[in-house]
Design a protein around this motif. Sequence first.
Motif, PDB file in Angstrom:
ATOM      1  N   TYR A   3       0.817  -1.210   0.000  1.00  0.00           N
ATOM      2  CA  TYR A   3       0.000   0.000   0.000  1.00  0.00           C
ATOM      3  C   TYR A   3       0.851   1.261   0.000  1.00  0.00           C
ATOM      4  CZ  TYR A   3      -3.935  -3.080   0.949  1.00  0.00           C
ATOM      5  OH  TYR A   3      -4.886  -4.052   0.867  1.00  0.00           O
ATOM      6  N   ALA A   4       1.994   1.231   0.661  1.00  0.00           N
ATOM      7  CA  ALA A   4       2.862   2.425   0.710  1.00  0.00           C
ATOM      8  C   ALA A   4       3.288   2.818  -0.703  1.00  0.00           C
ATOM      9  CB  ALA A   4       4.069   2.171   1.598  1.00  0.00           C
ATOM     10  N   GLY A   5       3.683   1.838  -1.478  1.00  0.00           N
ATOM     11  CA  GLY A   5       4.094   2.108  -2.867  1.00  0.00           C
ATOM     12  C   GLY A   5       2.940   2.628  -3.701  1.00  0.00           C
ATOM     13  N   LEU A   6       1.767   2.037  -3.521  1.00  0.00           N
ATOM     14  CA  LEU A   6       0.577   2.471  -4.257  1.00  0.00           C
ATOM     15  C   LEU A   6       0.215   3.906  -3.891  1.00  0.00           C
ATOM     16  CD1 LEU A   6      -1.882   1.884  -6.080  1.00  0.00           C
ATOM     17  CD2 LEU A   6      -3.037   0.990  -4.029  1.00  0.00           C
ATOM     18  N   VAL A   7       0.221   4.205  -2.612  1.00  0.00           N
ATOM     19  CA  VAL A   7      -0.115   5.555  -2.140  1.00  0.00           C
ATOM     20  C   VAL A   7       0.867   6.569  -2.717  1.00  0.00           C
ATOM     21  CG1 VAL A   7      -0.163   7.036  -0.081  1.00  0.00           C
ATOM     22  CG2 VAL A   7      -1.328   4.815  -0.058  1.00  0.00           C
ATOM     23  N   GLU A   8       2.146   6.271  -2.653  1.00  0.00           N
ATOM     24  CA  GLU A   8       3.160   7.200  -3.175  1.00  0.00           C
ATOM     25  C   GLU A   8       3.009   7.410  -4.681  1.00  0.00           C
ATOM     26  OE1 GLU A   8       5.275   9.255  -1.628  1.00  0.00           O
ATOM     27  OE2 GLU A   8       4.287   8.542   0.188  1.00  0.00           O
ATOM     28  N   GLU A   9       2.729   6.338  -5.397  1.00  0.00           N
ATOM     29  CA  GLU A   9       2.557   6.418  -6.857  1.00  0.00           C
ATOM     30  C   GLU A   9       1.363   7.309  -7.216  1.00  0.00           C
ATOM     31  OE1 GLU A   9       0.928   3.237 -10.065  1.00  0.00           O
ATOM     32  OE2 GLU A   9       2.587   2.540  -8.804  1.00  0.00           O
ATOM     33  N   LEU A  11      -0.140   9.536  -5.234  1.00  0.00           N
ATOM     34  CA  LEU A  11       0.137  10.892  -4.748  1.00  0.00           C
ATOM     35  C   LEU A  11       0.984  11.662  -5.748  1.00  0.00           C
ATOM     36  CD1 LEU A  11      -0.057  12.957  -2.397  1.00  0.00           C
ATOM     37  CD2 LEU A  11       2.052  11.948  -1.519  1.00  0.00           C
ATOM     38  N   LYS A  12       2.060  11.053  -6.197  1.00  0.00           N
ATOM     39  CA  LYS A  12       2.969  11.721  -7.139  1.00  0.00           C
ATOM     40  C   LYS A  12       2.251  12.092  -8.430  1.00  0.00           C
ATOM     41  CE  LYS A  12       7.286  11.119  -9.629  1.00  0.00           C
ATOM     42  NZ  LYS A  12       8.376  10.225  -9.987  1.00  0.00           N
ATOM     43  N   LYS A  13       1.515  11.141  -8.982  1.00  0.00           N
ATOM     44  CA  LYS A  13       0.816  11.375 -10.258  1.00  0.00           C
ATOM     45  C   LYS A  13      -0.182  12.525 -10.159  1.00  0.00           C
ATOM     46  CE  LYS A  13      -2.228   9.325 -13.648  1.00  0.00           C
ATOM     47  NZ  LYS A  13      -2.912   8.172 -14.165  1.00  0.00           N
ATOM     48  N   TYR A  14      -1.016  12.512  -9.128  1.00  0.00           N
ATOM     49  CA  TYR A  14      -2.085  13.506  -9.048  1.00  0.00           C
ATOM     50  C   TYR A  14      -1.629  14.849  -8.493  1.00  0.00           C
ATOM     51  CZ  TYR A  14      -5.022   9.967 -10.932  1.00  0.00           C
ATOM     52  OH  TYR A  14      -5.545   9.029 -11.781  1.00  0.00           O
ATOM     53  N   LYS A  15      -0.575  14.875  -7.720  1.00  0.00           N
ATOM     54  CA  LYS A  15       0.023  16.170  -7.349  1.00  0.00           C
ATOM     55  C   LYS A  15       0.452  16.892  -8.618  1.00  0.00           C
ATOM     56  CE  LYS A  15       3.279  16.867  -4.567  1.00  0.00           C
ATOM     57  NZ  LYS A  15       4.534  16.791  -3.822  1.00  0.00           N
ATOM     58  N   GLY A  19      -1.153  20.256 -10.364  1.00  0.00           N
ATOM     59  CA  GLY A  19      -0.261  21.410 -10.276  1.00  0.00           C
ATOM     60  C   GLY A  19       0.137  21.764  -8.862  1.00  0.00           C
ATOM     61  N   ILE A  20       0.262  20.769  -8.010  1.00  0.00           N
ATOM     62  CA  ILE A  20       0.652  20.996  -6.617  1.00  0.00           C
ATOM     63  C   ILE A  20       2.142  20.702  -6.486  1.00  0.00           C
ATOM     64  CG2 ILE A  20       0.343  20.232  -4.227  1.00  0.00           C
ATOM     65  CD1 ILE A  20      -2.566  19.485  -5.057  1.00  0.00           C
ATOM     66  N   SER A  21       2.918  21.734  -6.155  1.00  0.00           N
ATOM     67  CA  SER A  21       4.368  21.548  -6.035  1.00  0.00           C
ATOM     68  C   SER A  21       4.823  21.398  -4.580  1.00  0.00           C
ATOM     69  CB  SER A  21       5.108  22.719  -6.689  1.00  0.00           C
ATOM     70  OG  SER A  21       4.709  23.934  -6.096  1.00  0.00           O
ATOM     71  N   ASP A  22       3.932  21.713  -3.634  1.00  0.00           N
ATOM     72  CA  ASP A  22       4.270  21.594  -2.213  1.00  0.00           C
ATOM     73  C   ASP A  22       4.541  20.143  -1.839  1.00  0.00           C
ATOM     74  OD1 ASP A  22       3.734  24.319  -1.909  1.00  0.00           O
ATOM     75  OD2 ASP A  22       1.637  23.940  -1.409  1.00  0.00           O
ATOM     76  N   GLU A  23       5.365  19.964  -0.809  1.00  0.00           N
ATOM     77  CA  GLU A  23       5.560  18.621  -0.269  1.00  0.00           C
ATOM     78  C   GLU A  23       4.284  18.238   0.480  1.00  0.00           C
ATOM     79  OE1 GLU A  23       8.183  16.196   3.008  1.00  0.00           O
ATOM     80  OE2 GLU A  23       9.013  18.049   2.193  1.00  0.00           O
ATOM     81  N   VAL A  24       3.772  17.065   0.171  1.00  0.00           N
ATOM     82  CA  VAL A  24       2.570  16.560   0.824  1.00  0.00           C
ATOM     83  C   VAL A  24       2.929  15.235   1.474  1.00  0.00           C
ATOM     84  CG1 VAL A  24       0.190  15.782   0.501  1.00  0.00           C
ATOM     85  CG2 VAL A  24       1.081  17.659  -0.900  1.00  0.00           C
ATOM     86  N   ARG A  25       2.578  15.129   2.748  1.00  0.00           N
ATOM     87  CA  ARG A  25       2.831  13.873   3.454  1.00  0.00           C
ATOM     88  C   ARG A  25       1.525  13.098   3.570  1.00  0.00           C
ATOM     89  NH1 ARG A  25       5.406  14.857   8.977  1.00  0.00           N
ATOM     90  NH2 ARG A  25       3.641  16.246   9.166  1.00  0.00           N
ATOM     91  N   VAL A  26       1.658  11.782   3.661  1.00  0.00           N
ATOM     92  CA  VAL A  26       0.493  10.916   3.861  1.00  0.00           C
ATOM     93  C   VAL A  26       0.755  10.055   5.080  1.00  0.00           C
ATOM     94  CG1 VAL A  26      -0.918   9.052   2.909  1.00  0.00           C
ATOM     95  CG2 VAL A  26      -0.065  10.859   1.397  1.00  0.00           C
ATOM     96  N   VAL A  64      -7.004  11.854  -4.352  1.00  0.00           N
ATOM     97  CA  VAL A  64      -7.404  12.947  -5.248  1.00  0.00           C
ATOM     98  C   VAL A  64      -8.341  13.897  -4.500  1.00  0.00           C
ATOM     99  CG1 VAL A  64      -8.723  13.514  -7.344  1.00  0.00           C
ATOM    100  CG2 VAL A  64      -7.029  11.664  -7.390  1.00  0.00           C
ATOM    101  N   HIS A  65      -9.283  13.354  -3.767  1.00  0.00           N
ATOM    102  CA  HIS A  65     -10.228  14.159  -2.991  1.00  0.00           C
ATOM    103  C   HIS A  65      -9.488  15.123  -2.058  1.00  0.00           C
ATOM    104  CE1 HIS A  65     -14.208  14.458  -0.796  1.00  0.00           C
ATOM    105  NE2 HIS A  65     -13.378  14.968   0.098  1.00  0.00           N
ATOM    106  N   GLU A  66      -8.530  14.590  -1.312  1.00  0.00           N
ATOM    107  CA  GLU A  66      -7.802  15.431  -0.356  1.00  0.00           C
ATOM    108  C   GLU A  66      -6.855  16.405  -1.052  1.00  0.00           C
ATOM    109  OE1 GLU A  66      -9.047  15.588   2.521  1.00  0.00           O
ATOM    110  OE2 GLU A  66     -10.238  13.772   2.250  1.00  0.00           O
ATOM    111  N   LEU A  67      -6.267  15.996  -2.151  1.00  0.00           N
ATOM    112  CA  LEU A  67      -5.399  16.914  -2.906  1.00  0.00           C
ATOM    113  C   LEU A  67      -6.191  18.094  -3.464  1.00  0.00           C
ATOM    114  CD1 LEU A  67      -3.015  14.489  -4.839  1.00  0.00           C
ATOM    115  CD2 LEU A  67      -2.395  16.070  -2.985  1.00  0.00           C
ATOM    116  N   ILE A  68      -7.429  17.862  -3.846  1.00  0.00           N
ATOM    117  CA  ILE A  68      -8.266  18.966  -4.335  1.00  0.00           C
ATOM    118  C   ILE A  68      -8.521  19.964  -3.211  1.00  0.00           C
ATOM    119  CG2 ILE A  68     -10.517  19.600  -5.295  1.00  0.00           C
ATOM    120  CD1 ILE A  68     -10.440  16.821  -6.747  1.00  0.00           C
TER     121      ILE A  68
END
Length: 140
Positions: A3-9, A11-15, A19-26, A64-68
């Motif tokens: 799941y960690a790999g899936l979440v990171e993948e 997160l990276k794609k949808y950031k 157009g989100i350049s900030d560091e986002v932690r999960v 995606v919901h939270e990134l929005i």
Amino acid sequence: MNYAGLVEEILKKYKEELGISDEVRVKIKKYKTRSAFINLKTKTIFINENLLELGEEVVKYLIVHELIHLKLNNRYHSAEFNRILYTYISPEKASEIRGLIANKLMTIMQTSKTKIPEPRPKSTGESAFNTTPSGKLSGA
């Protein structure tokens, strides 16, 4: 599943797409009633660990919901929020995923219910319930 790999993948794609350049932690934690949420100050997304087993589409929806929310810098579900969300997940699919999440959370809440505790004794050292000479209980 990793799941960690899936979440990171995801997160990276949808950031990038949003157009989100900030560091986002999960952070992944178990919750009984929450699916996911974001702390806008720390830019940290919290995802309910119990929902990861629902699959990649659910994980994508949550991230995606939270990134929005982060992109719009608010926690409201406005028309603009939905317009962006439905760019990535159709309204029908989003509704289906919300149903899966709701069902899982209901199951978690039902299976985690604890027994109702017995009445506590009064602070004077007396029992909260007293027995009469006949052995019947009477309220204190």
